[in-house]
Design an enzyme around this catalytic site. Structure first.
Site, PDB file in Angstrom:
ATOM      1  CB  CYS A 123     -26.487  22.750  17.160  1.00 31.81           C
ATOM      2  SG  CYS A 123     -27.637  21.855  18.184  1.00 31.81           S
ATOM      3  CG  ASP A 142     -26.229  26.154  14.230  1.00 31.30           C
ATOM      4  OD1 ASP A 142     -26.740  25.624  15.224  1.00 31.30           O
ATOM      5  OD2 ASP A 142     -26.153  25.591  13.123  1.00 31.30           O
ATOM      6  CB  CYS A 173     -20.796  28.360   9.170  1.00 26.72           C
ATOM      7  SG  CYS A 173     -22.380  28.401   8.330  1.00 26.72           S
ATOM      8  CB  CYS A 185     -27.086  28.554   7.833  1.00 25.91           C
ATOM      9  SG  CYS A 185     -25.818  27.277   7.840  1.00 25.91           S
TER      10      CYS A 185
END
Ligand code: PLP
Ligand code: FES
Lengths: 407, 133
Positions: free
Chosen positions: B37, B39, B63, B106
């Site tokens: 994914c 992350d 990110c 996130c």
């Protein structure tokens, strides 16, 4: 020596206009602003002559036998739409099947999908793990109903060059039209619509150091004569295939850019190829777990696409913010999906998220390459130090054996 | 993607990057996300005898917003009790870092990481208490 910052190294996305191209187009905005369709006065006639010259330049760059085979458009997106949909609509009586590959640009894929909604059938062929398709693979997908094969010259993400000559020869032997999106190919690899049996070919100025918003579609007139249904109707410009007052300065620029691109290709390819090798060599000498995406040699000289394992692409871009490149990571895309091109190559999603595309172009220098190597190495090391995946790999944990909580 | 000042600050000067010994009974470790994914976050806390989180560490593959979210999470949990830390919400992180809608997940991951670390700590401690009759 530190180069001027920021550095532009995203030449697949677009390129700067070459000063020579700009100089050629400028007079056509101000003193020579006539409408190329105004045959009754000198303003119009000089504009028409300029358009004729540009048409000739583009025809020559593509190896076309006649300038009449060039239709000017607003860019490769329009050329792709006109070539694919225009040909399919014209040939509807003969068949309803199209063959293309799944790594094509969206302008081709979406044009094909639009045709599917009209009842055409489209085969989206897979590519091998280096991004290539073979003529034999395409031939095996042909049916009695196949009217068109669409295969790009050069992929915009991984720079791989498809075997156009073999594909074209096979298509002509089988009596199927061959459409080629050469937006990333012109000026980067040899292109010859005759030798490669290309019937329809899309190009755009802004990938070859010309302005955005202008392109062309090559439409074969002999053996076979290709007929298209127009999409934009009006004053009957471009032999009725694309109405609208011609953007003379843009066409002049496209012609100039195409001529320069082909004339300078041998020297430029050698220079840019050496820069790419320097970049790739420099990165792999200083970093481990760097994986090249796409074929190692059958690719354009300026393309380097690689995955920096365990470092997410967007965070890497953020770290090297003074070097403009792009990433196949989902985090950089609006869809939050990693690159469909890398996926088609069978690159793991995990590695797709860590991919970076470097696009080296006419104006990049050795000093810029060296600076880029230094920045990337520094940032990758910094990010790996804060990557839980890197830590696990250092501890000898096989990431594939971990139970992730992912979505 | 335009980053907020705060995201840039956490990205450039991440707080509390690193690792704590995961087998230590006073340490709770949470690993959330998945490499496919794009992350993965690892967040660790060290809890003292008074039930206060006295140290925290993170490592993140993701990110800039994911890195900033986890960096901020380590700052916020420090000095809080285990129960207080459980009240940190991803929306607080979104607000503090000015995350755009596309980066909300996130922050969700950072909240998940805090919860996973707390749960790991509690599980270890329950086990410990269980072994002392
Ligand atoms: C392979 C390919 N086809 C088509 C296009 C679209 O070209 P344009 O921007 O001229 O519409 C591009 C560039 O984005 C491309 O790389
Ligand atoms: S980790 Fe992918 S968008 Fe933040």
């Amino acid at each position: 020596m530190t180069p001027n910052l920021p550095i532009y190294m995203d030449n697949h996305a677009t390129t700067a206009v070459d000063p020579r191209v700009l100089a050629a187009m400028l007079p056509w905005f101000t003193t020579k602003f006539g409408n190329a369709a105004s045959r009754t006065h000198s303003f119009g006639r000089e504009a028409e002559e300029a358009v004729d010259k540009a048409r000739d330049q583009v025809a020559r760059a593509l190896g076309a036998s006649s300038a009449k085979e060039i239709v000017f458009t607003s860019g490769a997106t329009e050329s792709n739409n006109l070539g694919i949909k225009g040909a399919a609509h014209m040939l509807r009586e003969q068949g309803d099947h199209i063959v293309t590959i799944c790594t094509e640009h969206k302008a081709v894929l979406d044009s094909c999908m639009a045709l599917e909604r009209e009842g055409f059938r489209v085969t989206f062929l897979p590519v091998d793990n280096q991004g290539l398709v073979s003529a034999a693979q395409i031939e095996a997908a042909l049916t009695e109903q196949t009217i068109l094969v669409a295969v790009m010259a050069v992929n915009n993400e991984i720079g791989v060059v498809q075997p156009l000559e073999q594909i074209g020869a096979m298509c002509h032997a089988r009596g199927v039209l061959f459409f080629c999106d050469a937006a990333q190919g012109l000026g980067k690899v040899p292109l010859d619509v005759e030798a490669m049996h290309i019937d329809l070919c899309a190009v755009t100025a802004h990938k070859i150091y010309g302005p955005k918003g202008v392109g062309a579609l090559y439409v074969r007139r002999k053996a076979p004569r290709v007929r298209l249904e127009a999409m934009i109707h009006g004053g009957g410009h471009e032999r009725g295939l694309r109405s609208g007052t011609l953007a003379v300065p843009l066409l002049v620029a496209l012609g100039e850019a195409a001529e320069l691109a082909v004339a300078e290709m041998p020297a430029e390819s050698a220079r840019i190829g050496a820069l790419r090798e320097r970049l790739h060599g420099g990165l792999t000498a200083q970093l481990e777990h760097v994986y090249l995406n796409g074929h190692p040699t059958l690719r354009t000289p300026g393309n380097l696409n690689c995955s920096f394992a365990y470092v997410e692409g967007e965070s890497l871009l953020m770290g090297i913010h003074d070097v403009a490149v792009s990433s196949g990571s989902a985090c950089t895309s609006a869809s939050l999906e990693p690159s469909y091109v890398l996926k088609a190559l069978g690159v793991d999603d995990e590695l797709a998220h860590t991919s970076i595309r470097f696009g080296i172009g006419r104006f990049n220098t050795e000093a810029e390459i060296d600076y880029t190597i230094g920045r990337v190495v520094e940032v990758v090391n910094r990010l790996r130090d804060m990557s839980p995946l890197w830590e696990m790999v250092q501890e000898g944990i096989d990431l594939k054996s971990v139970q992730w909580t992912g979505h | 993607m335009a980053y907020s000042e705060k995201v840039l600050d956490h990205y450039n000067n991440p707080r509390n990057v690193g690792a704590l010994p995961k087998d230590d009974p006073t340490v709770g470790t949470g690993v959330v996300g998945a490499p496919e994914c794009g992350d993965v976050m690892k967040l660790q806390i060290r809890v003292n005898a008074d039930g206060v989180i006295e140290d925290a560490r993170f490592k993140t593959f993701g990110c800039g917003s994911a890195i900033a979210s986890s960096s901020l999470a380590t700052e916020w949990v420090k000095g809080k009790t285990v129960d207080e830390a459980a009240t940190i919400r991803n929306t607080d992180i979104v607000q503090e870092l000015n995350l755009p809608p596309i980066k909300i997940h996130c922050s969700v991951l950072a909240e998940d990481a805090i919860r996973a670390a707390l749960a790991d700590y509690k599980r270890k401690n329950a086990a410990l208490q269980g072994t002392t009759p």
